[in-house]
Design an enzyme around this catalytic site. Structure first.
Site, mmCIF file in Angstrom:
data_model
loop_
_atom_site.group_PDB
_atom_site.id
_atom_site.type_symbol
_atom_site.label_atom_id
_atom_site.label_comp_id
_atom_site.label_asym_id
_atom_site.label_seq_id
_atom_site.Cartn_x
_atom_site.Cartn_y
_atom_site.Cartn_z
ATOM 1 N N GLU A 166 -36.828 47.256 -37.112
ATOM 2 C CA GLU A 166 -35.381 47.354 -37.319
ATOM 3 C C GLU A 166 -34.820 45.982 -36.985
ATOM 4 O O GLU A 166 -34.789 45.571 -35.832
ATOM 5 C CB GLU A 166 -34.788 48.447 -36.435
ATOM 6 C CG GLU A 166 -33.415 48.920 -36.904
ATOM 7 C CD GLU A 166 -32.314 47.907 -36.631
ATOM 8 O OE1 GLU A 166 -31.949 47.156 -37.576
ATOM 9 O OE2 GLU A 166 -31.849 47.833 -35.500
ATOM 10 N N CYS A 191 -26.353 45.334 -34.671
ATOM 11 C CA CYS A 191 -27.023 45.082 -35.953
ATOM 12 C C CYS A 191 -26.142 45.405 -37.151
ATOM 13 O O CYS A 191 -26.300 44.820 -38.216
ATOM 14 C CB CYS A 191 -28.311 45.901 -36.036
ATOM 15 S SG CYS A 191 -29.547 45.432 -34.812
#
Length: 473
Positions: free
Chosen positions: A247, A281
């Site tokens: 990720e 993110c």
């Protein structure tokens, strides 16, 4: 607060000569000191993880469920202490740190639920040369998991790797960020006190050389990494035959169509660009606005950003606190200064930075070239860039003009534009009428392109941590 060192096989490892000082990211005061692990610690962490896996893999679902329930209770009982530790070592505003602990509780709740319903499939048989036969699959735990977690969600993202592993029967060696290691150590203590076998979750404090040794070790069957694309793809290249999930973030965009109520959208986007100083993110980095409303929305967005409380993360009102380190402050300042030298406009227009407290920005820039790093790379900071578009197709092309593909936010009341977004935007998550930063912890979360491989979310992580064993009879 201080701990001895890594937490391995149910206890702290012996102190070593090399030390890691952990600081409060706002005051820069020391809040803990850890010893880096050595070769002996690393081998012990791996070998005891392998042994714990062998003893845990076939324990009953009821045992896993009961241990996870105890862990859940410990998280609830320690909520305020955990949030305070996150606030101090990650520099996360306390309201958001409390939210992270709440999300961590939800993450473990989902794991508790899934621990008793891990199942395979019934495979159709009784035809061709399988007449008279039946078949099913059983999900089997893959093996020891190497989990490398980032600083920005030091508790919840660690649990997104640990909780599904515990639910399905895997052991874990966690390597937390060296910026925020204390919360990982505390989590290991809570897990140990919940009744899980010794060695099932080990936490190692190590630098790059030993981290790479962990990644290369064939005894791990899965590498689960959350962090920067540069590091993530490198680790994948050296991981050998083990399964890898990554990720890796992105430079999330939001599209603002002319059909929406602009003041309410501006409030959401202002927070989406700057919450936790943009160190998320799916923080909104690229703001794409229909040209017919561009000037009006720009004015509203600037006003909303200027209202955001900045400063001490212990203040419950703070939205923008410190960046994780002075190095990151300098990196981001250089990016902004470079863009302005190349012709970008700073729309906020007054200096809010307090570098002695690692506080920078916020910045909202327009006229940023699409080849500039602030457009094409992940800023991971309270920095956003604005551009206008003429048609919705042009907005889609702007979103896709990225090597990343994590999530996008789209504000529109047009069902046809929603459908076009689903068909043509190249990201893994499309959030309608909200910012790209929306997330709930059971949903499939992850990216395409340079944003990563695999998905977080308990059910989806369990899929990555198990394989299906076929039985035919």
């Amino acid at each position: 607060m201080s701990y001895q060192s890594s937490f391995i096989n149910g206890s702290f490892s012996k102190p070593t000569q090399r030390k890691l000082t952990v600081s409060n990211k706002f005051s820069n005061e020391t809040i803990g000191e850890l010893s880096f692990c050595d070769d002996e610690d690393l081998e012990k962490a791996i070998s005891t993880s392998v042994n714990a896996f062998e003893s845990y893999r076939n324990t009953s679902a009821q045992f896993k469920y009961e241990c996870l329930k105890k862990l859940l209770g410990s998280l609830v009982a320690n909520k305020d202490k955990l949030a305070q530790l996150i606030c101090e070592e990650a520099g996360k505003p306390i309201s958001y740190a409390l939210s992270e602990v709440d999300r961590s509780i939800s993450t473990v709740e989902f794991a508790v639920e899934e621990s008793r319903r891990i199942r395979g499939d019934i495979i159709p048989m009784n035809f061709l040369n399988a007449v008279g036969r039946s078949s099913f699959t059983k999900k089997v735990p893959l093996g020891p998991v190497l989990a490398i977690s980032p600083f920005n969600f030091p508790l919840n993202l660690a649990l997104h790797k640990i909780a599904p592993a515990l639910a399905c029967g895997c052991s874990v060696v966690l390597k937390p960020s060296l910026s925020t290691p204390l919360i990982g150590i505390k989590l290991a203590e809570l897990i140990a006190s919940a009744g899980f076998p010794k060695g099932l979750v080990n936490v190692v404090i190590c630098e790059d050389e030993l981290s790479e040794r962990l990644v290369r070790d064939e005894r791990f069957k899965l590498l689960s990494f959350t962090g920067s694309p540069k590091v993530g793809w490198y680790l994948k290249s050296i991981a050998g035959k083990k399964k890898v999930t990554l990720e890796l973030g992105g430079n999330a965009a939001v599209i603002v169509d002319e059909t929406k109520d602009l003041p309410s959208v501006a409030k959401k986007v202002a927070i989406g660009c700057n919450l936790y100083a943009g160190q998320i993110c799916i923080s909104t980095q690229r703001v794409l606005v229909n040209e017919n409303i561009y000037d009006d929305f720009k004015e509203l967005l600037v006003q909303e950003i200027k209202k955001l409380p900045i400063g001490d993360p212990n203040n419950a009102q703070t939205i923008i606190g410190p960046l994780i380190s002075a190095d990151q402050v300098n990196r981001v300042q250089n990016l902004v200064d470079s863009a302005i030298r190349e012709g970008a406009n700073d729309l906020i227009g007054f200096e809010l930075s307090r570098k002695e407290e690692n506080i920078l920005g916020p910045y909202l820039l327009e006229n940023v070239c699409t080849t500039d790093d602030l457009w094409s790379e992940e800023a991971f900071a309270p920095v956003a860039v604005m551009r206008s578009f003429k048609t919705f197709d042009e907005a889609i092309a702007m979103v896709n003009d990225s090597k990343y593909g994590l999530q996008v936010g789209i504000f529109t009341d047009s069902i046809s534009k929603v459908k076009k977004s689903l068909d043509f935007i190249d990201v893994a998550g499309i959030i309608i009428n909200d910012i790209a930063g929306f997330r709930i912890d059971h949903m499939p979360y992850g990216g395409i392109k340079d944003s990563g491989l695999g998905r977080e979310g308990i059910v989806y992580a369990i899929d990555d941590m198990t394989f299906e064993k076929l039985v035919v009879f």
